[in-house]
Design a protein around this motif. Sequence first.
Motif, PDB file in Angstrom:
ATOM      1  N   LYS A  63      30.698   3.192  53.933  1.00 46.63           N
ATOM      2  CA  LYS A  63      30.113   4.347  54.618  1.00 46.63           C
ATOM      3  C   LYS A  63      29.495   3.911  55.942  1.00 46.63           C
ATOM      4  O   LYS A  63      29.655   4.590  56.959  1.00 46.63           O
ATOM      5  N   LYS A  64      28.778   2.811  55.921  1.00 47.96           N
ATOM      6  CA  LYS A  64      28.029   2.373  57.103  1.00 47.96           C
ATOM      7  C   LYS A  64      28.943   1.789  58.181  1.00 47.96           C
ATOM      8  O   LYS A  64      28.794   2.109  59.364  1.00 47.96           O
ATOM      9  N   ASN A  65      29.856   0.939  57.777  1.00 47.39           N
ATOM     10  CA  ASN A  65      30.634   0.190  58.773  1.00 47.39           C
ATOM     11  C   ASN A  65      32.099   0.599  58.859  1.00 47.39           C
ATOM     12  O   ASN A  65      32.818   0.116  59.735  1.00 47.39           O
ATOM     13  N   GLY A  66      32.534   1.478  57.965  1.00 46.74           N
ATOM     14  CA  GLY A  66      33.949   1.837  57.940  1.00 46.74           C
ATOM     15  C   GLY A  66      34.708   0.949  56.973  1.00 46.74           C
ATOM     16  O   GLY A  66      34.323  -0.206  56.750  1.00 46.74           O
ATOM     17  N   PHE A  67      35.765   1.491  56.410  1.00 46.57           N
ATOM     18  CA  PHE A  67      36.545   0.741  55.424  1.00 46.57           C
ATOM     19  C   PHE A  67      37.226  -0.469  56.051  1.00 46.57           C
ATOM     20  O   PHE A  67      37.176  -1.571  55.520  1.00 46.57           O
ATOM     21  N   ASP A  68      37.853  -0.258  57.206  1.00 47.77           N
ATOM     22  CA  ASP A  68      38.621  -1.340  57.824  1.00 47.77           C
ATOM     23  C   ASP A  68      37.734  -2.505  58.244  1.00 47.77           C
ATOM     24  O   ASP A  68      38.131  -3.657  58.144  1.00 47.77           O
ATOM     25  N   ALA A  69      36.551  -2.169  58.734  1.00 45.88           N
ATOM     26  CA  ALA A  69      35.676  -3.209  59.268  1.00 45.88           C
ATOM     27  C   ALA A  69      34.938  -3.958  58.160  1.00 45.88           C
ATOM     28  O   ALA A  69      34.304  -4.972  58.408  1.00 45.88           O
ATOM     29  N   THR A  70      35.009  -3.440  56.926  1.00 42.97           N
ATOM     30  CA  THR A  70      34.346  -4.109  55.806  1.00 42.97           C
ATOM     31  C   THR A  70      35.346  -5.031  55.114  1.00 42.97           C
ATOM     32  O   THR A  70      36.402  -4.581  54.681  1.00 42.97           O
ATOM     33  N   PHE A  74      37.620   0.558  46.620  1.00 40.96           N
ATOM     34  CA  PHE A  74      37.648   1.885  47.252  1.00 40.96           C
ATOM     35  C   PHE A  74      38.231   2.919  46.291  1.00 40.96           C
ATOM     36  O   PHE A  74      37.667   3.996  46.075  1.00 40.96           O
ATOM     37  N   GLN A  75      39.349   2.556  45.717  1.00 41.46           N
ATOM     38  CA  GLN A  75      40.049   3.464  44.808  1.00 41.46           C
ATOM     39  C   GLN A  75      39.157   3.834  43.621  1.00 41.46           C
ATOM     40  O   GLN A  75      39.035   5.003  43.255  1.00 41.46           O
ATOM     41  N   ASP A  76      38.513   2.835  43.035  1.00 37.16           N
ATOM     42  CA  ASP A  76      37.647   3.104  41.888  1.00 37.16           C
ATOM     43  C   ASP A  76      36.422   3.915  42.298  1.00 37.16           C
ATOM     44  O   ASP A  76      35.916   4.718  41.515  1.00 37.16           O
ATOM     45  N   ALA A  77      35.949   3.704  43.537  1.00 34.18           N
ATOM     46  CA  ALA A  77      34.769   4.430  44.006  1.00 34.18           C
ATOM     47  C   ALA A  77      35.049   5.922  44.102  1.00 34.18           C
ATOM     48  O   ALA A  77      34.215   6.753  43.731  1.00 34.18           O
ATOM     49  N   VAL A  78      36.218   6.285  44.598  1.00 24.91           N
ATOM     50  CA  VAL A  78      36.467   7.717  44.825  1.00 24.91           C
ATOM     51  C   VAL A  78      37.163   8.394  43.641  1.00 24.91           C
ATOM     52  O   VAL A  78      37.093   9.604  43.496  1.00 24.91           O
ATOM     53  N   ARG A  79      37.787   7.600  42.767  1.00 25.26           N
ATOM     54  CA  ARG A  79      38.587   8.198  41.699  1.00 25.26           C
ATOM     55  C   ARG A  79      37.777   9.136  40.796  1.00 25.26           C
ATOM     56  O   ARG A  79      38.189  10.265  40.538  1.00 25.26           O
ATOM     57  N   GLY A  80      36.634   8.662  40.340  1.00 24.11           N
ATOM     58  CA  GLY A  80      35.840   9.472  39.415  1.00 24.11           C
ATOM     59  C   GLY A  80      35.409  10.784  40.055  1.00 24.11           C
ATOM     60  O   GLY A  80      35.487  11.846  39.433  1.00 24.11           O
ATOM     61  N   ALA A  81      34.985  10.701  41.329  1.00 24.93           N
ATOM     62  CA  ALA A  81      34.514  11.901  42.023  1.00 24.93           C
ATOM     63  C   ALA A  81      35.656  12.891  42.249  1.00 24.93           C
ATOM     64  O   ALA A  81      35.500  14.098  42.045  1.00 24.93           O
ATOM     65  N   TYR A 111      29.581  16.444  46.906  1.00 24.16           N
ATOM     66  CA  TYR A 111      29.317  15.486  47.992  1.00 24.16           C
ATOM     67  C   TYR A 111      27.932  14.855  47.805  1.00 24.16           C
ATOM     68  O   TYR A 111      27.747  13.671  48.067  1.00 24.16           O
ATOM     69  N   ARG A 112      26.975  15.685  47.388  1.00 23.25           N
ATOM     70  CA  ARG A 112      25.634  15.160  47.164  1.00 23.25           C
ATOM     71  C   ARG A 112      25.605  14.262  45.909  1.00 23.25           C
ATOM     72  O   ARG A 112      25.153  13.125  45.945  1.00 23.25           O
ATOM     73  N   ASP A 113      26.120  14.802  44.788  1.00 20.72           N
ATOM     74  CA  ASP A 113      26.040  14.066  43.518  1.00 20.72           C
ATOM     75  C   ASP A 113      26.801  12.744  43.572  1.00 20.72           C
ATOM     76  O   ASP A 113      26.420  11.787  42.920  1.00 20.72           O
ATOM     77  N   ASN A 114      27.877  12.721  44.320  1.00 22.48           N
ATOM     78  CA  ASN A 114      28.697  11.503  44.387  1.00 22.48           C
ATOM     79  C   ASN A 114      28.472  10.710  45.673  1.00 22.48           C
ATOM     80  O   ASN A 114      29.311   9.891  46.036  1.00 22.48           O
ATOM     81  N   TYR A 115      27.366  11.008  46.348  1.00 23.08           N
ATOM     82  CA  TYR A 115      27.072  10.305  47.591  1.00 23.08           C
ATOM     83  C   TYR A 115      27.006   8.803  47.363  1.00 23.08           C
ATOM     84  O   TYR A 115      26.346   8.376  46.411  1.00 23.08           O
ATOM     85  N   PRO A 116      27.589   7.941  48.220  1.00 22.34           N
ATOM     86  CA  PRO A 116      28.401   8.310  49.389  1.00 22.34           C
ATOM     87  C   PRO A 116      29.911   8.289  49.113  1.00 22.34           C
ATOM     88  O   PRO A 116      30.698   8.226  50.032  1.00 22.34           O
ATOM     89  N   TYR A 117      30.306   8.279  47.821  1.00 18.30           N
ATOM     90  CA  TYR A 117      31.723   8.036  47.508  1.00 18.30           C
ATOM     91  C   TYR A 117      32.671   9.025  48.183  1.00 18.30           C
ATOM     92  O   TYR A 117      33.696   8.651  48.726  1.00 18.30           O
ATOM     93  N   LEU A 118      32.329  10.326  48.137  1.00 15.07           N
ATOM     94  CA  LEU A 118      33.255  11.293  48.727  1.00 15.07           C
ATOM     95  C   LEU A 118      33.185  11.281  50.252  1.00 15.07           C
ATOM     96  O   LEU A 118      34.149  11.644  50.920  1.00 15.07           O
ATOM     97  N   PHE A 119      32.063  10.858  50.813  1.00 13.59           N
ATOM     98  CA  PHE A 119      31.972  10.753  52.274  1.00 13.59           C
ATOM     99  C   PHE A 119      32.767   9.538  52.768  1.00 13.59           C
ATOM    100  O   PHE A 119      33.357   9.569  53.850  1.00 13.59           O
TER     101      PHE A 119
END
Lengths: 255, 255
Positions: B77-84, B111-118, B152-160
């Motif tokens: 979320k802070k630095n971007g996926f590519d830059a991390t 990344f995949q596991d972070a967003v999958r549940g949400a 978006y709130r409950d899964n913050y920051p996964y969906l963002f």
Amino acid sequence: MPPDHTLTMPSYPAYSTKSGQELVRFGDMLQVTKVGETNKPRASNISKRRKAAQDDGGAEYMAKRAELIRVAAGLFKKNGFDATTFNDIAIHTGLDRATLYYYFGSKQEIFQDAVRGALNGNLKGMQAIMSDDSRGPLEKLRALVEMFMKSYRDNYPYLFVYLQQDLNTIVDQKSEWGKEVSGEIHNIEEAFKSLIRQGIASGALRGDIPVSLATNSIFGMLNWTHRWYDPDSRNSPEQVADAFCKIFIDGMAAH
Amino acid sequence: MPPDHTLTMPSYPAYSTKSGQELVRFGDMLQVTKVGETNKPRASNISKRRKAAQDDGGAEYMAKRAELIRVAAGLFKKNGFDATTFNDIAIHTGLDRATLYYYFGSKQEIFQDAVRGALNGNLKGMQAIMSDDSRGPLEKLRALVEMFMKSYRDNYPYLFVYLQQDLNTIVDQKSEWGKEVSGEIHNIEEAFKSLIRQGIASGALRGDIPVSLATNSIFGMLNWTHRWYDPDSRNSPEQVADAFCKIFIDGMAAH
């Protein structure tokens, strides 16, 4: 004259932040250097030649720069800024790394030059609309939305490259350019907020939606276009702007 | 039953794409491997141990994974996926690279596991709303907007993290997960379009705005929140959703 009529126009000296970017090519590889960030200058032969050529501003050199910016912006749009390396840009422009480095000190410099002209144009357009006293707040809102959509099309993909990138992650906020861009975003927000407030005060717009949320709504419509709008698509910028304005202005109308 | 009532729910087998990701750590460094992309499997000791631990699903191991996902998502979320990088994640979780690799084969897997549940939760929520025949199309629109904002709130920051990333640039569209995500986005778009069409057909919504542009308008409002909405901010998800719905539904109302 209300504050929104006196938007400050930051000046954009051409290629003002080149100096001190000699080390950026290493930062580029390490992905630590942010746009506009200044490194300790290190004189190198090629960077001296670049500086001389840019100061000279020869037509051929500048035309080549413009062409390279176009190719690089296409890569940023397609693959993302972070995932695009200086080397990728060299390969796609058919130049070796050293030759590309004769034109640009870093991919950050290319990004900055790609969006600078378009941002500058937007600011001028916004200033013209905001200072036109023959228009009321709702007409100004409509004109702003249309101006931005046209600019997204006319400057494609430069402004979409700018929108798709969370600038906080790549722009050094303390750099000259970071301050310019932050100032510009702030000015745009304030222009929209001010027009919405005027609309509420005049009784034309509803007062039960916080101004900040209303502003974020229209920004969301406008800025999310970077994910779906294509200049070749069936909808012209004017048609998209018309849809946004119908929804936003009618949705915000007082009942 | 109209198509929008029968949204297909893709199944999400837990950690289904781990196999064959042994080489991803090199792809991660070179930034060539996309999320869900499969490499040729190469048996290594640590990846065998990871597979065994994940198959076993021990509480401690899974809790550690969840904690690591949380830290990594904050960095994305802070630095971007590519830059991390995978290495950044190791450093911020206080693990060495090999130990992190015992939990995840790549940053793509995190990344995949972070967003999958949400995403899975959103699909279930959407299905429940769409199949509730006691609600008309406008009530369903309102319920969907509120559901997404709460998510978006409950899964913050996964969906963002998911929204800020143009998935085309990092997800292999031909992978199992790429197809799942494309299918999900398609289902959400179709749900909104179908409700808008029903609203127009019933005479409640105006017919002079193309349905695709109307859908992109509300998506823009909702999805741009990843740039400005903070769960700790003064506006609750319900208040934001209410503002969006007032603007969108009143703006789309037939006159």
